[in-house]
Design an enzyme around this catalytic site. Structure first.
Site, mmCIF file in Angstrom:
data_model
loop_
_atom_site.group_PDB
_atom_site.id
_atom_site.type_symbol
_atom_site.label_atom_id
_atom_site.label_comp_id
_atom_site.label_asym_id
_atom_site.label_seq_id
_atom_site.Cartn_x
_atom_site.Cartn_y
_atom_site.Cartn_z
ATOM 1 N N LYS A 152 0.751 -1.081 -0.132
ATOM 2 C CA LYS A 152 0.006 0.200 0.112
ATOM 3 C C LYS A 152 0.833 1.238 -0.154
ATOM 4 C CE LYS A 152 -1.770 3.218 2.417
ATOM 5 N NZ LYS A 152 -2.017 4.290 1.311
ATOM 6 N N GLY A 202 6.747 6.218 8.096
ATOM 7 C CA GLY A 202 5.715 7.306 7.950
ATOM 8 C C GLY A 202 5.928 7.842 9.293
ATOM 9 N N SER A 203 4.610 8.625 9.664
ATOM 10 C CA SER A 203 4.713 9.282 10.836
ATOM 11 C C SER A 203 4.725 8.435 12.194
ATOM 12 C CB SER A 203 3.589 10.125 10.776
ATOM 13 O OG SER A 203 2.166 9.420 10.949
ATOM 14 N N GLY A 234 2.660 4.952 13.113
ATOM 15 C CA GLY A 234 3.482 3.923 13.472
ATOM 16 C C GLY A 234 3.143 3.309 14.686
ATOM 17 N N GLU A 287 9.819 2.704 10.608
ATOM 18 C CA GLU A 287 10.547 3.783 10.293
ATOM 19 C C GLU A 287 9.851 5.059 10.588
ATOM 20 O OE1 GLU A 287 13.858 4.135 10.828
ATOM 21 O OE2 GLU A 287 13.774 2.050 10.087
ATOM 22 N N CYS A 334 13.201 11.963 6.512
ATOM 23 C CA CYS A 334 13.274 11.583 7.931
ATOM 24 C C CYS A 334 14.995 11.730 8.320
ATOM 25 C CB CYS A 334 12.804 10.204 8.262
ATOM 26 S SG CYS A 334 13.699 8.909 7.194
ATOM 27 N N GLN A 387 1.017 19.437 4.180
ATOM 28 C CA GLN A 387 2.210 19.649 4.653
ATOM 29 C C GLN A 387 3.049 21.216 4.435
ATOM 30 O OE1 GLN A 387 4.288 17.075 5.838
ATOM 31 N NE2 GLN A 387 5.626 19.028 6.584
ATOM 32 N N GLU A 442 9.112 17.021 14.799
ATOM 33 C CA GLU A 442 9.434 16.803 13.362
ATOM 34 C C GLU A 442 8.521 17.828 12.472
ATOM 35 O OE1 GLU A 442 8.765 13.212 10.903
ATOM 36 O OE2 GLU A 442 10.761 13.304 10.447
HETATM 37 N N1 LIG Z 1 9.761 8.990 8.369
HETATM 38 C C1 LIG Z 1 9.240 9.241 7.093
HETATM 39 O O1 LIG Z 1 10.249 9.134 6.219
HETATM 40 C C2 LIG Z 1 8.297 10.131 7.007
HETATM 41 C C3 LIG Z 1 7.623 10.902 8.030
HETATM 42 N N2 LIG Z 1 6.472 11.535 7.624
HETATM 43 C C4 LIG Z 1 5.956 12.386 9.001
HETATM 44 O O2 LIG Z 1 4.463 12.272 9.014
HETATM 45 C C5 LIG Z 1 3.768 13.415 8.773
HETATM 46 C C6 LIG Z 1 2.678 13.108 8.249
HETATM 47 O O3 LIG Z 1 2.435 12.519 7.018
HETATM 48 P P1 LIG Z 1 1.632 11.443 6.516
HETATM 49 O O4 LIG Z 1 1.677 11.314 5.139
HETATM 50 O O5 LIG Z 1 0.086 11.838 6.790
HETATM 51 O O6 LIG Z 1 1.948 10.066 7.242
HETATM 52 P P2 LIG Z 1 1.229 8.756 7.589
HETATM 53 O O7 LIG Z 1 1.954 8.289 8.673
HETATM 54 O O8 LIG Z 1 -0.115 9.117 7.662
HETATM 55 O O9 LIG Z 1 1.608 8.096 6.086
HETATM 56 C C7 LIG Z 1 2.411 7.115 6.112
HETATM 57 C C8 LIG Z 1 1.634 5.934 5.293
HETATM 58 O O10 LIG Z 1 0.766 5.323 6.250
HETATM 59 C C9 LIG Z 1 -0.518 5.164 5.651
HETATM 60 N N3 LIG Z 1 -1.653 5.302 6.590
HETATM 61 C C10 LIG Z 1 -2.075 6.389 7.212
HETATM 62 N N4 LIG Z 1 -3.111 6.144 8.124
HETATM 63 C C11 LIG Z 1 -3.119 4.564 8.025
HETATM 64 C C12 LIG Z 1 -3.672 3.844 9.024
HETATM 65 N N5 LIG Z 1 -4.873 4.092 9.855
HETATM 66 N N6 LIG Z 1 -3.570 2.497 8.799
HETATM 67 C C13 LIG Z 1 -2.461 2.152 8.008
HETATM 68 N N7 LIG Z 1 -1.896 2.855 7.277
HETATM 69 C C14 LIG Z 1 -2.028 4.026 7.246
HETATM 70 C C15 LIG Z 1 -0.479 6.274 4.443
HETATM 71 O O11 LIG Z 1 -1.586 6.365 3.554
HETATM 72 P P3 LIG Z 1 -2.188 7.581 2.811
HETATM 73 O O12 LIG Z 1 -1.065 8.704 3.025
HETATM 74 O O13 LIG Z 1 -2.376 7.078 1.585
HETATM 75 O O14 LIG Z 1 -3.418 7.985 3.625
HETATM 76 C C16 LIG Z 1 0.736 6.050 4.086
HETATM 77 O O15 LIG Z 1 0.855 5.151 3.155
HETATM 78 C C17 LIG Z 1 5.010 14.177 8.018
HETATM 79 O O16 LIG Z 1 4.689 15.670 8.043
HETATM 80 C C18 LIG Z 1 6.122 13.715 8.690
HETATM 81 O O17 LIG Z 1 6.328 14.693 9.898
HETATM 82 C C19 LIG Z 1 5.729 11.365 6.536
HETATM 83 C C20 LIG Z 1 6.509 10.497 5.384
HETATM 84 C C21 LIG Z 1 7.660 9.862 5.777
HETATM 85 O O1 LIG Z 2 18.264 10.226 3.313
HETATM 86 C C1 LIG Z 2 18.100 9.343 2.913
HETATM 87 O O2 LIG Z 2 18.827 8.752 1.851
HETATM 88 C C2 LIG Z 2 16.710 8.501 3.187
HETATM 89 C C3 LIG Z 2 15.722 9.197 3.879
HETATM 90 C C4 LIG Z 2 14.497 8.466 3.920
HETATM 91 O O3 LIG Z 2 14.403 7.173 3.748
HETATM 92 C C5 LIG Z 2 13.499 9.129 4.423
HETATM 93 O O4 LIG Z 2 13.326 10.211 4.466
HETATM 94 O O5 LIG Z 2 12.294 8.413 4.577
#
Ligand SMILES: NC(=O)C1=CN([C@@H]2O[C@H](COP(=O)(O)OP(=O)(O)OC[C@H]3O[C@@H](n4cnc5c(N)ncnc54)[C@H](OP(=O)(O)O)[C@@H]3O)[C@@H](O)[C@H]2O)C=CC1
Ligand SMILES: O=C(O)CCC(=O)C(=O)O
Length: 479
Positions: free
Chosen positions: A172, A225-226, A230, A247, A281, A328, A380
């Site tokens: 997904k 993701g967030s 997580g 992560e 991240c 964002q 963050e």
């Molecule tokens: N560590 C990292 O690399 C990242 C950190 N972030 C942080 O998160 C913040 C918000 O970003 P956001 O995109 O909303 O992050 P999310 O954690 O919401 O999204 C990450 C993934 O999880 C999915 N998701 C969302 N809700 C659920 C759920 N209830 N069950 C299972 N999967 C789910 C999302 O789907 P969908 O988006 O399709 O709804 C997406 O595929 C950013 O501002 C940043 O601070 C964000 C992205 C990457």
């Molecule tokens: O810095 C990188 O090369 C990877 C970063 C990453 O995985 C992320 O932001 O989710």
């Protein structure tokens, strides 16, 4: 005319138009239309992956190697086209989009090689005449949930090891960036994966992602993701007694000491904090700078920021693309306002920028006079925003660097071997950089952090085996 991209379930492309993908550099540009899976499609995909697992987990290394190698070759051959499409849907620059696409090809190549290096151990039992074998097997059906900020590399570093070690997949991707996800699945499908081995379910996280979390038939989930999502993944996984790997965020420190080479320090700070629009991240969001170099460093960073070309991601001259979307952008602007309210001084940027196209353009923002207790230092932001924290010496710098709920990456700029060595040993981060940006990692070594940044075994490199396999210990009495 846009083409409808469908979900892949049990080897069939299925679904009706459900969502549109918008170019963040130009919101009038619709990248494509995509099917949107619901709970029913998620169930079908999970059932297909479950049915495909016995045969795929017993397929030999050659079958897996062939698919992964072919995928790597096609991604590499199409790197400019795929990289451009990635830049169009996510807003990173063309160079970053192509670079990330090459990284995806390298990841598939690396794990193609891993299929031929699978090994086990054989030891004599403590009981005479008995032999003991230790082998690794695929975990089963793995759910992969990925974010929008690395639309092809993160899917690649989860899909490639999952397949290499014999798992089947329900994937997904983030709804914001379905094109890169669809492309990688299309390439793998045409490379000859048997039906059901890889299933794509595009759709909302709260719907299709949640259906994955709630399924008893997913044996492991890898999530990026967030922190909030997580934690949901963790809670649901404990409920189902499944393996999980998270992560999440970072609040990564870059320490700059008096003895640093100023040019190197400025390169590291500008690259680490602002490239990819700060949406990594691993971004250096806290710049921890000692007294003696502080003013020269701040002036030089501001000078460099002033020269950066911010604009349409598809323009080859652009160095910083737009923020990914309105949500964002609002988060970034909210934190800029919070930083000011907290008493930090906005030394550069932070304004919305007008360009030739309607897009989410934001001038990189640099705060000075901030403390590590401020929210801008602790939470963050995930945008082109960084703050400088002034410290008196190395000891204080290390202590401030470690004073965070996160622990993904950290960096130090110094010419002192003593301080570099001490920092590598004592930094509470999973990845430590000396005279290098905190972001931008290699594809063949472990990736992951400590504290609130990560949970579970590392991703990437040979260490990925830990998550995507389970160990079997078998005893044989041969008489
Ligand atoms: N560590 C990292 O690399 C990242 C950190 N972030 C942080 O998160 C913040 C918000 O970003 P956001 O995109 O909303 O992050 P999310 O954690 O919401 O999204 C990450 C993934 O999880 C999915 N998701 C969302 N809700 C659920 C759920 N209830 N069950 C299972 N999967 C789910 C999302 O789907 P969908 O988006 O399709 O709804 C997406 O595929 C950013 O501002 C940043 O601070 C964000 C992205 C990457
Ligand atoms: O810095 C990188 O090369 C990877 C970063 C990453 O995985 C992320 O932001 O989710």
């Amino acid at each position: 005319m846009t083409v409808l991209r469908k979900n892949l379930i049990d080897g069939e492309w299925l679904g009706e138009a459900g969502s549109r993908n918008i170019n963040p550099s130009n919101t009038n540009d619709v990248v494509g239309e995509y099917a949107s899976a619901g709970p029913e499609e998620a169930k079908q995909a999970i059932a297909a992956a479950k049915a495909a697992f016995p045969a795929w987990s017993r397929s030999g290394p050659l079958a897996r190697h062939a698919v992964l190698k072919k995928t790597s070759d096609e991604i590499m051959a199409r790197k400019d086209e795929i990289g451009r499409s990635l830049a169009r849907e996510e807003g990173k620059t063309l160079a970053e989009g192509v670079g990330e696409t090459i990284r995806a090809a390298q990841l598939f190549d690396f794990f193609a090689g891993e299929t031929l290096r699978l090994s086990g151990e054989m030891v004599p039992s403590v009981r005479p005449g008995v032999g003991v074998e230790m082998t690794r097997e695929g975990v089963g059906v793995v759910g992969l949930i990925t974010p929008w900020n690395f639309p092809i590399a993160i899917p690649a570093w989860k899909i490639a090891p999952a397949l290499a070690y014999g798992n089947t997949i329900v994937f997904k991707p983030a709804e914001l960036v379905p094109e890169s996800a669809w492309t990688i699945v299309d390439i793998l499908h045409r490379a000859g994966l048997p039906k059901g081995v890889l299933n794509l379910v595009m759709g909302k996280g709260s719907v299709v992602g949640q259906a994955m979390l709630d399924s008893p038939d997913i044996n492991a989930i890898s999530f990026t993701g967030s922190v909030g999502t997580g934690k949901r993944v963790a809670a649901a996984s404990v409920e189902h007694m499944r393996k999980f790997q998270l992560e999440m965020g970072g609040k990564n420190p870059l320490v700059v000491l008096d003895d640093a080479d100023l040019g190197t320090a400025v390169d590291c700070a500008v690259n680490g904090a602002y490239f990819s629009t700060g949406q990594r991240c691993t971004a250096s969001s806290r710049l921890i700078v000692t007294d003696g170099i502080h003013d020269r460093f701040v002036d030089a960073v501001k000078e460099r920021l002033d020269k950066l070309v911010i604009g349409d991601a598809l323009d080859a001259k652009t160095q910083i693309g737009p923020v990914v979307d309105q949500t964002q952008l609002k988060q970034d602007e909210d934190y800029i306002a919070i930083g000011r309210q907290e008493g930090a001084e906005l030394a550069f940027g932070g304004d919305r920028l007008e360009r030739g196209t309607p897009g989410f353009y934001l001038q990189p923002a640099l705060f000075v006079g901030s403390t590590n207790a401020m929210r801008i230092s602790r939470e963050e932001i995930f945008g082109p925003v960084a703050n400088v924290i002034r410290v008196k010496d190395y000891d204080e710098a290390l202590s401030v660097a470690n004073d965070t709920p996160f622990g993904l990456t950290s960096g130090i700029c110094t010419t002192s071997l003593k301080h570099a060595t001490h920092f590598k040993r004592n930094s509470e981060a999973g990845m430590v950089m000396v005279n290098l940006p905190t972001a931008g990692v290699d594809f063949h070594v472990p990736f992951g952090g400590r504290k609130g940044s990560s949970y579970g075994p590392r991703e990437q490199g040979r260490y990925a085996m830990e998550f995507y396999t389970t160990v079997k210990t078998a005893y044989t009495f041969a008489g």
